[in-house]
Design a protein around this motif. Structure first.
Motif, PDB file in Angstrom:
ATOM      1  N   PHE A   5       0.835  -1.192   0.000  1.00  0.00           N
ATOM      2  CA  PHE A   5       0.000   0.000   0.000  1.00  0.00           C
ATOM      3  C   PHE A   5       0.873   1.246   0.000  1.00  0.00           C
ATOM      4  O   PHE A   5       2.015   1.226   0.453  1.00  0.00           O
ATOM      5  N   VAL A   6       0.280   2.327  -0.481  1.00  0.00           N
ATOM      6  CA  VAL A   6       0.871   3.656  -0.322  1.00  0.00           C
ATOM      7  C   VAL A   6      -0.141   4.497   0.440  1.00  0.00           C
ATOM      8  O   VAL A   6      -1.332   4.492   0.109  1.00  0.00           O
ATOM      9  N   VAL A   7       0.318   5.202   1.461  1.00  0.00           N
ATOM     10  CA  VAL A   7      -0.541   6.141   2.188  1.00  0.00           C
ATOM     11  C   VAL A   7       0.049   7.533   1.997  1.00  0.00           C
ATOM     12  O   VAL A   7       1.201   7.778   2.367  1.00  0.00           O
ATOM     13  N   ILE A   8      -0.745   8.428   1.412  1.00  0.00           N
ATOM     14  CA  ILE A   8      -0.304   9.799   1.153  1.00  0.00           C
ATOM     15  C   ILE A   8      -1.020  10.738   2.115  1.00  0.00           C
ATOM     16  O   ILE A   8      -2.250  10.841   2.099  1.00  0.00           O
ATOM     17  N   GLY A   9      -0.263  11.410   2.963  1.00  0.00           N
ATOM     18  CA  GLY A   9      -0.837  12.273   3.990  1.00  0.00           C
ATOM     19  C   GLY A   9      -0.750  11.586   5.335  1.00  0.00           C
ATOM     20  O   GLY A   9      -1.403  10.567   5.562  1.00  0.00           O
ATOM     21  N   ASN A  23       0.644  -3.244  11.320  1.00  0.00           N
ATOM     22  CA  ASN A  23       0.249  -4.260  12.302  1.00  0.00           C
ATOM     23  C   ASN A  23      -0.347  -5.489  11.631  1.00  0.00           C
ATOM     24  O   ASN A  23      -0.269  -6.602  12.168  1.00  0.00           O
ATOM     25  N   LEU A  24      -0.977  -5.263  10.457  1.00  0.00           N
ATOM     26  CA  LEU A  24      -1.583  -6.360   9.697  1.00  0.00           C
ATOM     27  C   LEU A  24      -0.590  -6.998   8.732  1.00  0.00           C
ATOM     28  O   LEU A  24      -0.974  -7.752   7.843  1.00  0.00           O
ATOM     29  N   ASP A  25       0.678  -6.675   8.916  1.00  0.00           N
ATOM     30  CA  ASP A  25       1.781  -7.297   8.175  1.00  0.00           C
ATOM     31  C   ASP A  25       1.785  -6.944   6.688  1.00  0.00           C
ATOM     32  O   ASP A  25       2.133  -7.768   5.838  1.00  0.00           O
ATOM     33  N   ALA A  26       1.386  -5.707   6.373  1.00  0.00           N
ATOM     34  CA  ALA A  26       1.443  -5.236   4.993  1.00  0.00           C
ATOM     35  C   ALA A  26       2.702  -4.392   4.783  1.00  0.00           C
ATOM     36  O   ALA A  26       3.296  -3.889   5.742  1.00  0.00           O
ATOM     37  N   HIS A  27       3.115  -4.262   3.531  1.00  0.00           N
ATOM     38  CA  HIS A  27       4.177  -3.329   3.165  1.00  0.00           C
ATOM     39  C   HIS A  27       3.531  -1.962   2.933  1.00  0.00           C
ATOM     40  O   HIS A  27       2.548  -1.865   2.188  1.00  0.00           O
ATOM     41  N   VAL A  28       4.077  -0.915   3.516  1.00  0.00           N
ATOM     42  CA  VAL A  28       3.479   0.412   3.379  1.00  0.00           C
ATOM     43  C   VAL A  28       4.539   1.462   3.064  1.00  0.00           C
ATOM     44  O   VAL A  28       5.509   1.612   3.806  1.00  0.00           O
ATOM     45  N   MET A  29       4.307   2.181   1.961  1.00  0.00           N
ATOM     46  CA  MET A  29       5.091   3.382   1.682  1.00  0.00           C
ATOM     47  C   MET A  29       4.289   4.569   2.195  1.00  0.00           C
ATOM     48  O   MET A  29       3.157   4.792   1.789  1.00  0.00           O
ATOM     49  N   ALA A  30       4.866   5.311   3.135  1.00  0.00           N
ATOM     50  CA  ALA A  30       4.191   6.464   3.728  1.00  0.00           C
ATOM     51  C   ALA A  30       4.775   7.742   3.131  1.00  0.00           C
ATOM     52  O   ALA A  30       5.997   7.922   3.115  1.00  0.00           O
TER      53      ALA A  30
END
Length: 219
Positions: A5-9, A23-30
């Motif tokens: 996932f990507v989270v913008i903001g 926490n749900l074991d995902a890859h996240v670009m913030a």
């Protein structure tokens, strides 16, 4: 394989999304335009980047098109939210969820193709208001402008009766989709299931019908 996932903001809403996805074991670009906010999430997110997401070349350089889902959680800058969403659509991101500030913002987001539009403050206000109005409504989630799903606590009025005895689908146009009973959850309970006092009924239907059921049978 972990979802990406990507989270913008990275305000309160976006930051919470990042933390929960991790926490749900995902890859996240913030991503945020503020260096300070990015630094706050550098040790939490898989990758934290300071960037202006209204610039298509920046999105391209970050490889955003390769992520399956992007969440646009930009706060008060509605223009940046709209431009970012538009850029994401143009580069071909498969799924885009956007936080809307108001109804007008939502209308624009729909026109430019946002896949999911959320109103976290409004939705939380609705849930709190419904729980305040009735002691029997434990939680309330809008599914559309006219339909919701609610958690309601069973009372003496319906305890000992089966679902078929209550005949709520015919009488109220609503459905009990699950029953929480202590640590047990009954999914799609049978019509012969006897409701016990303190059961938590998970019910889906129109807002009008849900409130009518709560008023007639649970108060």
């Amino acid at each position: 394989m972990k979802k990406e996932f990507v989270v913008i903001g990275l305000g309160r809403f976006g930051g919470s999304i990042v933390s929960e996805l991790i926490n749900l074991d995902a890859h996240v670009m913030a991503i945020d335009i503020s260096q300070d906010k990015v630094e706050d999430f550098a040790s939490i997110a898989t990758q934290a980047v300071t960037a202006d997401t209204t610039d298509e070349s920046v999105l391209e350089s970050l490889g955003i098109r390769n992520f399956e889902h992007v969440i646009v959680a930009i706060g008060e800058d509605i223009q940046a939210s709209i431009l970012t969403t538009l850029m994401l659509k143009e580069i071909g991101v498969p799924k885009i969820t956007v936080k809307a500030q108001n109804i007008l913002h939502e209308k624009v987001l729909k026109k430019i193709g946002a896949d999911i539009i959320v109103h976290p403050e409004r939705d939380m206000a609705i849930r709190i208001a419904n729980s305040m109005v009735s002691n029997n409504i434990l939680d309330y989630l809008e599914l559309s402008d006219e339909h919701s799903i609610a958690e309601m606590k069973a009372t003496d009025k319906i305890a000992g009766k089966t679902i078929i005895d209550l005949d709520i689908r015919a009488r109220y146009g609503i459905n009990i989709v699950a029953i929480k009973r202590g640590y047990e959850i009954l999914i799609s309970p049978q019509t012969i299931e006897e409701i016990q006092k303190e059961d938590i009924l998970i019910i889906i239907g129109s807002d009008v019908d849900l409130h009518l059921f709560e008023k007639k049978l649970l108060r």
